[in-house]
Design a protein around this motif. Structure first.
Motif, PDB file in Angstrom:
ATOM      1  N   PHE A  35      28.104  43.713  57.814  1.00 40.02           N
ATOM      2  CA  PHE A  35      27.624  45.014  57.106  1.00 40.02           C
ATOM      3  C   PHE A  35      26.605  45.585  58.230  1.00 40.02           C
ATOM      4  CE2 PHE A  35      27.585  42.966  52.715  1.00 40.02           C
ATOM      5  CZ  PHE A  35      28.935  43.498  52.485  1.00 40.02           C
ATOM      6  N   TRP A  36      26.672  46.899  58.381  1.00 37.23           N
ATOM      7  CA  TRP A  36      25.752  47.662  59.368  1.00 37.23           C
ATOM      8  C   TRP A  36      24.906  48.604  58.664  1.00 37.23           C
ATOM      9  CZ3 TRP A  36      29.108  49.528  64.201  1.00 37.23           C
ATOM     10  CH2 TRP A  36      29.823  48.509  64.797  1.00 37.23           C
ATOM     11  N   CYS A  37      23.883  48.668  58.416  1.00 35.35           N
ATOM     12  CA  CYS A  37      22.849  48.952  57.735  1.00 35.35           C
ATOM     13  C   CYS A  37      22.113  50.015  58.615  1.00 35.35           C
ATOM     14  CB  CYS A  37      21.794  48.253  57.109  1.00 35.35           C
ATOM     15  SG  CYS A  37      22.547  46.987  56.066  1.00 35.35           S
ATOM     16  N   CYS A  38      21.948  51.093  58.446  1.00 37.78           N
ATOM     17  CA  CYS A  38      21.408  52.190  59.305  1.00 37.78           C
ATOM     18  C   CYS A  38      20.987  53.576  58.457  1.00 37.78           C
ATOM     19  CB  CYS A  38      22.390  52.647  60.512  1.00 37.78           C
ATOM     20  SG  CYS A  38      23.895  53.382  59.902  1.00 37.78           S
ATOM     21  N   GLU A  39      20.432  54.407  59.211  1.00 39.39           N
ATOM     22  CA  GLU A  39      19.954  55.822  58.972  1.00 39.39           C
ATOM     23  C   GLU A  39      20.475  56.459  59.880  1.00 39.39           C
ATOM     24  OE1 GLU A  39      16.007  56.623  57.289  1.00 39.39           O
ATOM     25  OE2 GLU A  39      15.602  54.407  57.233  1.00 39.39           O
ATOM     26  N   HIS A  40      20.886  57.913  59.693  1.00 42.51           N
ATOM     27  CA  HIS A  40      21.325  58.873  60.506  1.00 42.51           C
ATOM     28  C   HIS A  40      20.301  60.121  60.598  1.00 42.51           C
ATOM     29  CE1 HIS A  40      25.041  56.815  61.492  1.00 42.51           C
ATOM     30  NE2 HIS A  40      25.384  56.760  60.033  1.00 42.51           N
ATOM     31  N   ALA A  41      20.132  60.489  61.889  1.00 40.58           N
ATOM     32  CA  ALA A  41      19.625  61.956  61.914  1.00 40.58           C
ATOM     33  C   ALA A  41      20.539  62.988  61.464  1.00 40.58           C
ATOM     34  CB  ALA A  41      19.765  62.446  63.510  1.00 40.58           C
ATOM     35  N   PRO A  42      20.126  64.126  60.786  1.00 38.39           N
ATOM     36  CA  PRO A  42      20.652  65.028  60.076  1.00 38.39           C
ATOM     37  C   PRO A  42      21.940  65.164  60.754  1.00 38.39           C
ATOM     38  CG  PRO A  42      18.407  65.820  60.161  1.00 38.39           C
ATOM     39  CD  PRO A  42      18.551  64.565  61.152  1.00 38.39           C
ATOM     40  N   ILE A  61      22.766  72.029  61.494  1.00 40.14           N
ATOM     41  CA  ILE A  61      22.927  70.796  61.377  1.00 40.14           C
ATOM     42  C   ILE A  61      24.341  70.413  61.929  1.00 40.14           C
ATOM     43  CG2 ILE A  61      23.132  68.866  59.892  1.00 40.14           C
ATOM     44  CD1 ILE A  61      21.147  70.115  58.126  1.00 40.14           C
ATOM     45  N   PRO A  62      24.497  69.656  62.821  1.00 36.65           N
ATOM     46  CA  PRO A  62      26.075  69.367  63.480  1.00 36.65           C
ATOM     47  C   PRO A  62      26.677  68.908  62.517  1.00 36.65           C
ATOM     48  CG  PRO A  62      24.164  68.111  64.863  1.00 36.65           C
ATOM     49  CD  PRO A  62      23.349  68.530  63.476  1.00 36.65           C
ATOM     50  N   LEU A  63      28.089  69.310  62.640  1.00 39.14           N
ATOM     51  CA  LEU A  63      29.295  68.942  61.873  1.00 39.14           C
ATOM     52  C   LEU A  63      30.093  67.836  62.481  1.00 39.14           C
ATOM     53  CD1 LEU A  63      31.024  69.131  59.193  1.00 39.14           C
ATOM     54  CD2 LEU A  63      32.067  71.047  60.153  1.00 39.14           C
ATOM     55  N   VAL A  64      30.462  66.922  62.000  1.00 34.86           N
ATOM     56  CA  VAL A  64      31.200  65.963  62.771  1.00 34.86           C
ATOM     57  C   VAL A  64      32.671  65.570  61.896  1.00 34.86           C
ATOM     58  CG1 VAL A  64      31.580  63.567  63.664  1.00 34.86           C
ATOM     59  CG2 VAL A  64      29.376  64.698  64.114  1.00 34.86           C
ATOM     60  N   ILE A  72      33.347  66.505  52.344  1.00 30.71           N
ATOM     61  CA  ILE A  72      32.096  66.738  53.254  1.00 30.71           C
ATOM     62  C   ILE A  72      31.034  66.147  52.498  1.00 30.71           C
ATOM     63  CG2 ILE A  72      31.353  68.892  52.294  1.00 30.71           C
ATOM     64  CD1 ILE A  72      30.575  69.811  55.098  1.00 30.71           C
ATOM     65  N   THR A  73      30.096  65.558  53.228  1.00 25.72           N
ATOM     66  CA  THR A  73      28.659  64.866  52.883  1.00 25.72           C
ATOM     67  C   THR A  73      27.813  64.981  53.703  1.00 25.72           C
ATOM     68  OG1 THR A  73      27.836  63.344  51.857  1.00 25.72           O
ATOM     69  CG2 THR A  73      28.890  62.545  53.504  1.00 25.72           C
ATOM     70  N   TYR A  74      26.826  64.741  53.655  1.00 23.01           N
ATOM     71  CA  TYR A  74      25.316  64.965  54.387  1.00 23.01           C
ATOM     72  C   TYR A  74      24.755  63.458  54.597  1.00 23.01           C
ATOM     73  CZ  TYR A  74      20.506  65.957  56.015  1.00 23.01           C
ATOM     74  OH  TYR A  74      19.366  65.880  56.579  1.00 23.01           O
ATOM     75  N   HIS A  75      24.365  63.135  55.576  1.00 24.08           N
ATOM     76  CA  HIS A  75      23.409  62.085  56.075  1.00 24.08           C
ATOM     77  C   HIS A  75      22.335  62.652  56.874  1.00 24.08           C
ATOM     78  CE1 HIS A  75      26.959  59.393  55.196  1.00 24.08           C
ATOM     79  NE2 HIS A  75      27.521  60.033  56.200  1.00 24.08           N
ATOM     80  N   GLY A  76      21.151  61.855  56.550  1.00 23.00           N
ATOM     81  CA  GLY A  76      19.871  62.174  56.987  1.00 23.00           C
ATOM     82  C   GLY A  76      18.883  61.140  56.837  1.00 23.00           C
ATOM     83  N   ASP A 156      15.187  64.380  52.363  1.00 19.54           N
ATOM     84  CA  ASP A 156      15.190  65.705  52.021  1.00 19.54           C
ATOM     85  C   ASP A 156      16.507  66.081  51.426  1.00 19.54           C
ATOM     86  OD1 ASP A 156      15.066  68.533  51.877  1.00 19.54           O
ATOM     87  OD2 ASP A 156      14.744  68.890  54.116  1.00 19.54           O
ATOM     88  N   LEU A 157      16.724  66.565  50.107  1.00 19.90           N
ATOM     89  CA  LEU A 157      18.052  66.714  49.711  1.00 19.90           C
ATOM     90  C   LEU A 157      18.389  68.227  49.933  1.00 19.90           C
ATOM     91  CD1 LEU A 157      17.435  64.856  46.173  1.00 19.90           C
ATOM     92  CD2 LEU A 157      18.868  64.096  48.529  1.00 19.90           C
ATOM     93  N   ALA A 158      17.476  69.054  50.459  1.00 18.14           N
ATOM     94  CA  ALA A 158      17.865  70.499  50.590  1.00 18.14           C
ATOM     95  C   ALA A 158      19.192  70.676  51.237  1.00 18.14           C
ATOM     96  CB  ALA A 158      16.951  71.266  51.451  1.00 18.14           C
TER      97      ALA A 158
END
Length: 204
Positions: A35-42, A61-64, A72-76, A156-158
């Motif tokens: 398991f890799w646990c992390c957070e991402h920049a927006p 915000i970049p789209l990958v 589609i989803t958002y990571h931040g 930030d959910l915005a």
């Protein structure tokens, strides 16, 4: 069957995605699951069959375009991501069974803190009422999977307002901090990894 948990901190999405592909491509029958646990920049990520029109506005915000399933989803920052690098063949685990296990791990984690969460038919993920709190997407290659699950913790959910989350127009999103759960992202990641491990151990 043990799983090695890596705590990666805040990592670039594209670099982490490439590392997952490399890990999966070079693993052998004896490679330990991780398991890799992390957070991402927006970052917005678009699944393999994702439709670009689900990105409604440009926030800078970049789209990958990723190779996971889903839309589609958002990571931040403040969102916990746990990537599951598993040999499904070795575990005799079907993809649908894994999806159910991932969802149950999130449901059990929230239940520990008095929050009732649930699945919605036809829309993978975990919800509190109508609001999505966790999203998931997977990729399977040669019997092994990567990608995983994201849990909104204290973020930030915005930016979610700039997309149709997971392809659903107007879908509300929530996070554990707004549900009265006082977990930091680091503690939430540890707890979620533990629940994911417990779900895998329950598999006969």
């Amino acid at each position: 069957m043990p799983v090695f948990v890596r705590r990666l901190g805040r990592r670039d999405y594209s670099q982490t995605w490439q590392a997952m592909r490399d890990f999966t491509a070079t693993r052998t029958e004896g490679t330990l699951d991780e398991f890799w646990c992390c957070e991402h920049a927006p970052v917005f990520t678009l699944g393999q069959a994702g439709k670009p029109e689900h990105l409604l506005s440009d926030l800078g915000i970049p789209l990958v375009k990723s190779d996971r399933g889903g839309q589609i989803t958002y990571h931040g920052p403040g969102q916990v991501v746990v990537y599951l690098l598993l040999d499904l063949t070795r575990r005799k685990l079907k993809v649908r069974e894994l999806v159910v296990a991932i969802e149950q791990a999130v449901i059990d984690l929230l239940a520990e803190h008095g929050v009732a969460a649930e699945r919605h038919a036809g829309a993978p993920g975990v919800y509190v009422g109508a609001a999505k709190v966790a999203a998931l997407g997977l990729r399977v290659r040669k019997g092994c999977c990567y990608h995983g699950v994201s849990l909104n913790v204290d973020m930030d959910l915005a930016p979610f307002a700039a997309i149709n989350p997971c392809g659903y127009a107007g879908m509300p999103v929530t996070q554990t901090s707004d549900l009265g759960i006082s977990l930091t992202p680091a503690r939430a990641a540890t707890a979620l990894a533990a629940h994911l491990g417990a779900q895998l151990e329950r598999k006969p």
